[in-house]
Write a protein that holds these residues in place. Structure first.
Motif, PDB file in Angstrom:
ATOM      1  N   ARG A 249       0.848  -1.188   0.000  1.00 42.56           N
ATOM      2  CA  ARG A 249       0.000   0.000   0.000  1.00 42.56           C
ATOM      3  C   ARG A 249       0.882   1.236   0.000  1.00 42.56           C
ATOM      4  O   ARG A 249       2.041   1.177   0.408  1.00 42.56           O
ATOM      5  CB  ARG A 249      -0.936   0.036   1.210  1.00 42.56           C
ATOM      6  N   ALA A 250       0.315   2.352  -0.441  1.00 42.00           N
ATOM      7  CA  ALA A 250       1.062   3.618  -0.469  1.00 42.00           C
ATOM      8  C   ALA A 250       0.124   4.748  -0.089  1.00 42.00           C
ATOM      9  O   ALA A 250      -1.059   4.752  -0.472  1.00 42.00           O
ATOM     10  CB  ALA A 250       1.675   3.864  -1.841  1.00 42.00           C
TER      11      ALA A 250
ATOM     12  N   ASP B 193      -4.782   8.026  -0.592  1.00 45.99           N
ATOM     13  CA  ASP B 193      -4.374   6.733  -1.133  1.00 45.99           C
ATOM     14  C   ASP B 193      -3.708   6.905  -2.500  1.00 45.99           C
ATOM     15  O   ASP B 193      -4.155   7.697  -3.333  1.00 45.99           O
ATOM     16  CB  ASP B 193      -5.571   5.803  -1.272  1.00 45.99           C
ATOM     17  N   ILE B 194      -2.649   6.169  -2.715  1.00 48.96           N
ATOM     18  CA  ILE B 194      -1.973   6.096  -4.007  1.00 48.96           C
ATOM     19  C   ILE B 194      -2.202   4.695  -4.557  1.00 48.96           C
ATOM     20  O   ILE B 194      -1.787   3.706  -3.953  1.00 48.96           O
ATOM     21  CB  ILE B 194      -0.473   6.385  -3.868  1.00 48.96           C
ATOM     22  N   ASN B 195      -2.864   4.613  -5.689  1.00 46.23           N
ATOM     23  CA  ASN B 195      -3.233   3.318  -6.258  1.00 46.23           C
ATOM     24  C   ASN B 195      -1.998   2.637  -6.844  1.00 46.23           C
ATOM     25  O   ASN B 195      -1.358   3.154  -7.760  1.00 46.23           O
ATOM     26  CB  ASN B 195      -4.293   3.515  -7.339  1.00 46.23           C
ATOM     27  N   VAL B 196      -1.652   1.492  -6.282  1.00 46.32           N
ATOM     28  CA  VAL B 196      -0.516   0.706  -6.783  1.00 46.32           C
ATOM     29  C   VAL B 196      -0.999  -0.646  -7.308  1.00 46.32           C
ATOM     30  O   VAL B 196      -0.267  -1.632  -7.246  1.00 46.32           O
ATOM     31  CB  VAL B 196       0.545   0.520  -5.674  1.00 46.32           C
ATOM     32  N   GLY B 197      -2.218  -0.679  -7.818  1.00 50.00           N
ATOM     33  CA  GLY B 197      -2.746  -1.900  -8.414  1.00 50.00           C
ATOM     34  C   GLY B 197      -3.846  -2.540  -7.616  1.00 50.00           C
ATOM     35  O   GLY B 197      -4.018  -3.764  -7.682  1.00 50.00           O
ATOM     36  N   TYR B 198      -4.606  -1.739  -6.855  1.00 48.24           N
ATOM     37  CA  TYR B 198      -5.664  -2.316  -6.020  1.00 48.24           C
ATOM     38  C   TYR B 198      -6.772  -2.923  -6.878  1.00 48.24           C
ATOM     39  O   TYR B 198      -7.286  -4.002  -6.568  1.00 48.24           O
ATOM     40  CB  TYR B 198      -6.233  -1.234  -5.104  1.00 48.24           C
ATOM     41  N   TYR B 199      -7.147  -2.247  -7.943  1.00 46.93           N
ATOM     42  CA  TYR B 199      -8.262  -2.719  -8.759  1.00 46.93           C
ATOM     43  C   TYR B 199      -7.837  -3.826  -9.721  1.00 46.93           C
ATOM     44  O   TYR B 199      -8.670  -4.600 -10.188  1.00 46.93           O
ATOM     45  CB  TYR B 199      -8.855  -1.551  -9.555  1.00 46.93           C
TER      46      TYR B 199
ATOM     47  N   GLU C 299       0.474   4.340 -11.758  1.00 46.86           N
ATOM     48  CA  GLU C 299       0.178   5.096 -12.972  1.00 46.86           C
ATOM     49  C   GLU C 299      -0.385   6.471 -12.610  1.00 46.86           C
ATOM     50  O   GLU C 299      -1.358   6.587 -11.866  1.00 46.86           O
ATOM     51  CB  GLU C 299      -0.822   4.331 -13.842  1.00 46.86           C
ATOM     52  N   ILE C 300       0.241   7.506 -13.141  1.00 50.01           N
ATOM     53  CA  ILE C 300      -0.194   8.885 -12.861  1.00 50.01           C
ATOM     54  C   ILE C 300      -1.287   9.235 -13.855  1.00 50.01           C
ATOM     55  O   ILE C 300      -1.025   9.584 -15.010  1.00 50.01           O
ATOM     56  CB  ILE C 300       0.996   9.855 -12.959  1.00 50.01           C
ATOM     57  N   ASN C 301      -2.520   9.106 -13.421  1.00 56.50           N
ATOM     58  CA  ASN C 301      -3.677   9.428 -14.248  1.00 56.50           C
ATOM     59  C   ASN C 301      -4.503  10.517 -13.563  1.00 56.50           C
ATOM     60  O   ASN C 301      -4.033  11.184 -12.637  1.00 56.50           O
ATOM     61  CB  ASN C 301      -4.517   8.175 -14.508  1.00 56.50           C
ATOM     62  N   GLN C 302      -5.733  10.694 -14.020  1.00 55.67           N
ATOM     63  CA  GLN C 302      -6.562  11.764 -13.472  1.00 55.67           C
ATOM     64  C   GLN C 302      -6.916  11.548 -12.011  1.00 55.67           C
ATOM     65  O   GLN C 302      -7.169  12.506 -11.286  1.00 55.67           O
ATOM     66  CB  GLN C 302      -7.843  11.898 -14.303  1.00 55.67           C
ATOM     67  N   GLN C 303      -6.943  10.307 -11.554  1.00 57.68           N
ATOM     68  CA  GLN C 303      -7.228  10.024 -10.146  1.00 57.68           C
ATOM     69  C   GLN C 303      -5.981  10.106  -9.278  1.00 57.68           C
ATOM     70  O   GLN C 303      -6.069   9.995  -8.058  1.00 57.68           O
ATOM     71  CB  GLN C 303      -7.855   8.640  -9.991  1.00 57.68           C
ATOM     72  N   SER C 304      -4.823  10.286  -9.871  1.00 54.62           N
ATOM     73  CA  SER C 304      -3.578  10.327  -9.119  1.00 54.62           C
ATOM     74  C   SER C 304      -3.349  11.711  -8.525  1.00 54.62           C
ATOM     75  O   SER C 304      -3.653  12.733  -9.167  1.00 54.62           O
ATOM     76  CB  SER C 304      -2.398   9.947 -10.020  1.00 54.62           C
ATOM     77  N   PRO C 305      -2.807  11.797  -7.309  1.00 53.49           N
ATOM     78  CA  PRO C 305      -2.477  13.112  -6.745  1.00 53.49           C
ATOM     79  C   PRO C 305      -1.307  13.789  -7.438  1.00 53.49           C
ATOM     80  O   PRO C 305      -1.045  14.966  -7.177  1.00 53.49           O
ATOM     81  CB  PRO C 305      -2.155  12.787  -5.279  1.00 53.49           C
ATOM     82  N   PHE C 306      -0.587  13.082  -8.321  1.00 53.89           N
ATOM     83  CA  PHE C 306       0.530  13.659  -9.057  1.00 53.89           C
ATOM     84  C   PHE C 306       0.126  14.084 -10.473  1.00 53.89           C
ATOM     85  O   PHE C 306       0.995  14.307 -11.307  1.00 53.89           O
ATOM     86  CB  PHE C 306       1.683  12.646  -9.144  1.00 53.89           C
TER      87      PHE C 306
ATOM     88  N   GLU D   4       5.165  13.701   1.184  1.00 51.25           N
ATOM     89  CA  GLU D   4       5.875  12.489   1.587  1.00 51.25           C
ATOM     90  C   GLU D   4       5.048  11.283   1.173  1.00 51.25           C
ATOM     91  O   GLU D   4       3.817  11.266   1.342  1.00 51.25           O
ATOM     92  CB  GLU D   4       6.112  12.479   3.095  1.00 51.25           C
ATOM     93  N   ILE D   5       5.704  10.306   0.612  1.00 54.12           N
ATOM     94  CA  ILE D   5       5.050   9.069   0.197  1.00 54.12           C
ATOM     95  C   ILE D   5       5.421   7.976   1.184  1.00 54.12           C
ATOM     96  O   ILE D   5       6.601   7.663   1.359  1.00 54.12           O
ATOM     97  CB  ILE D   5       5.463   8.668  -1.226  1.00 54.12           C
ATOM     98  N   VAL D   6       4.431   7.409   1.845  1.00 52.36           N
ATOM     99  CA  VAL D   6       4.639   6.337   2.813  1.00 52.36           C
ATOM    100  C   VAL D   6       4.194   5.029   2.168  1.00 52.36           C
ATOM    101  O   VAL D   6       3.059   4.915   1.687  1.00 52.36           O
ATOM    102  CB  VAL D   6       3.852   6.592   4.111  1.00 52.36           C
ATOM    103  N   VAL D   7       5.082   4.062   2.126  1.00 58.55           N
ATOM    104  CA  VAL D   7       4.780   2.748   1.547  1.00 58.55           C
ATOM    105  C   VAL D   7       4.769   1.717   2.668  1.00 58.55           C
ATOM    106  O   VAL D   7       5.604   1.749   3.578  1.00 58.55           O
ATOM    107  CB  VAL D   7       5.797   2.372   0.452  1.00 58.55           C
ATOM    108  N   ILE D   8       3.807   0.805   2.606  1.00 58.24           N
ATOM    109  CA  ILE D   8       3.590  -0.193   3.658  1.00 58.24           C
ATOM    110  C   ILE D   8       3.510  -1.557   3.005  1.00 58.24           C
ATOM    111  O   ILE D   8       2.670  -1.786   2.119  1.00 58.24           O
ATOM    112  CB  ILE D   8       2.302   0.107   4.448  1.00 58.24           C
ATOM    113  N   LEU D   9       4.372  -2.461   3.431  1.00 60.72           N
ATOM    114  CA  LEU D   9       4.390  -3.840   2.945  1.00 60.72           C
ATOM    115  C   LEU D   9       3.963  -4.760   4.079  1.00 60.72           C
ATOM    116  O   LEU D   9       4.569  -4.746   5.154  1.00 60.72           O
ATOM    117  CB  LEU D   9       5.778  -4.207   2.432  1.00 60.72           C
TER     118      LEU D   9
END
Length: 422
Positions: A237-238, A258-264, A281-288, A302-307
């Protein structure tokens, strides 16, 4: 540096008013602390380097301290978790103190029973039946307490059947000793078996990168597992940590997005056998979506990644965390491959795990790239549609002309028939 340059400019302007031939030596002044503090704020902002305070450190520990907690009694209601969360030195100290105090407490009671029954006055009297045989002082009572609670039973000091209060105390100490053993040993077992050390073998890349992948701008970072035993049901998760202000004027510090890293698509479920590159993927739903290369260093985010996953050996849930600030996000880079095919197996070179190389990447934001792509496709779309419209208009005109010709021919035939009748 900015202050010295400003002072040098002022001195240069003063020296221009003096005689040109006069030797003037310009020294950069050393201002006192008060003068440095009284500089305009805009100069301080331009000259001072901004420092971003981390929310989560690189080792995964959260950089948050809880202050002014008045309801400290809540920690005592969950004493087991409180003891597990303590540091090892305090945990070991409490472990030793609990057993020592328990042995001393019951040893004192055994000595009091022997003293009140008069066993101390009949030491060596074979006709006297004491409560505890061979108990002749506090030290021997303390040793008997240790033997009773730890069930050692050397056989030298034993309780007799002529002491009902001693039998009751023996039952109480046995039960309480079992509870203390279960509590303290359980606490130490959980403390030892915590998967925090397992999380240290889960590594994240030092930097995150932004580059093109399959024609789309993507944010990527790499994760890996140093152990041969795998993490079962691993997921990634990110979160984007960035302060924001709502339309109503409410300021939300450290807002989490939330940053989508392949949830769907299920790409957030990892088979972590070899290092993997996690892509967003930086798309219209991305904060970037609206962030470009020039704008990225100006952002305070800051980007927090959780494994997360289960340890294969113990079945306990393990979590590893890391974070990336703007200075650790490289625009226009990719990760160096670390997996090679050897004779009958794949080999991972962890020396190249954090290495990156530069690649051709547009400096525009994903939104600007999408707009440029749409403008580039607009003439083609317009020409195709216009051609279709023109073709439809030509067909309608041809149908109308054919209809008029048919009407004209029908009219001529009717005129000929009327003339023939006349």
């Amino acid at each position: 540096v900015c202050l010295f340059s400003m002072a040098a400019n002022v001195l240069e302007e003063d020296s221009m008013e003096q005689d040109i031939e006069s030797p003037v030596t310009i020294h950069q002044p050393k201002l006192p602390k008060q003068a440095r503090e009284d500089l305009p704020k805009n100069i301080n902002k331009e000259c001072a380097k901004r420092k971003i305070q981390r929310y989560v450190r690189k080792d995964g520990k959260c950089n948050v301290h809880h202050g002014n907690v008045r309801e400290t009694y809540r920690y005592l209601t969950d004493i087991f978790t409180t003891l597990v969360d303590l540091k090892w030195r305090f945990n070991l100290l409490i472990f030793v103190m609990v057993y020592t105090v328990t042995w001393l407490f019951f040893g004192m009671i055994w000595w009091l029973i022997a003293y009140m029954r008069g066993d101390m006055d009949h030491i060596g009297d074979s006709t006297w039946t004491p409560c505890v045989s061979n108990l002749n002082g506090f030290v021997s009572a303390f040793l008997f307490s240790i033997e009773t609670e730890t069930t050692i039973g050397y056989g030298y000091r034993v309780i007799t059947d002529k002491c009902p209060e001693g039998i009751i105390l023996l039952l109480v100490q046995s039960v309480l000793g079992s509870i203390v053993n279960a509590f303290m040993v359980g606490c130490m077992f959980v403390k030892i078996s915590q998967p925090k050390k397992r999380a240290e073998t889960l590594v994240f890349s030092t930097n995150a990168v932004i580059s093109m992948r399959d024609g789309k701008l993507c944010l990527m970072f790499r994760v890996g597992d140093l152990r041969n035993s795998h993490i079962v049901e691993a997921s990634i998760r990110a979160k984007l940590i960035k302060s924001k202000q709502t339309k109503e004027g409410e300021f939300i510090p450290l807002n989490q997005t939330d940053i989508n890293v392949g949830y769907y698509t299920g790409d957030d479920r990892l088979f972590l056998v070899s290092p993997l590159i996690i892509s967003h993927e930086i798309n219209q739903q991305s904060p970037f979506w609206e962030i470009s290369k020039a704008q990225l260093p100006k952002e305070e985010l800051e980007i927090v990644v959780i494994l997360e996953g289960m340890v294969e050996a113990t079945g306990m849930t393990c979590q590893a965390r890391s974070s990336y600030i703007t200075s650790e996000i490289l625009w226009g880079y990719r990760f160096t491959p670390v997996l090679t095919l050897e004779d009958g197996f794949y080999e991972v070179d962890y020396n190249s795990f954090h290495e990156t190389y530069e690649t051709n990447t547009p400096v525009y934001s994903a939104k600007e790239l999408a707009e440029m792509a749409s403008r580039a496709e607009l003439p083609l779309t317009w020409s195709v549609s216009s051609k279709l419209d023109q073709h439809a208009e030509l067909e309608t005109e041809e149908e109308e002309k054919s209809q008029e010709d048919q009407n004209e021919r029908n009219g001529d035939v009717a005129n000929l028939e009327s003339e023939s009748k006349v």
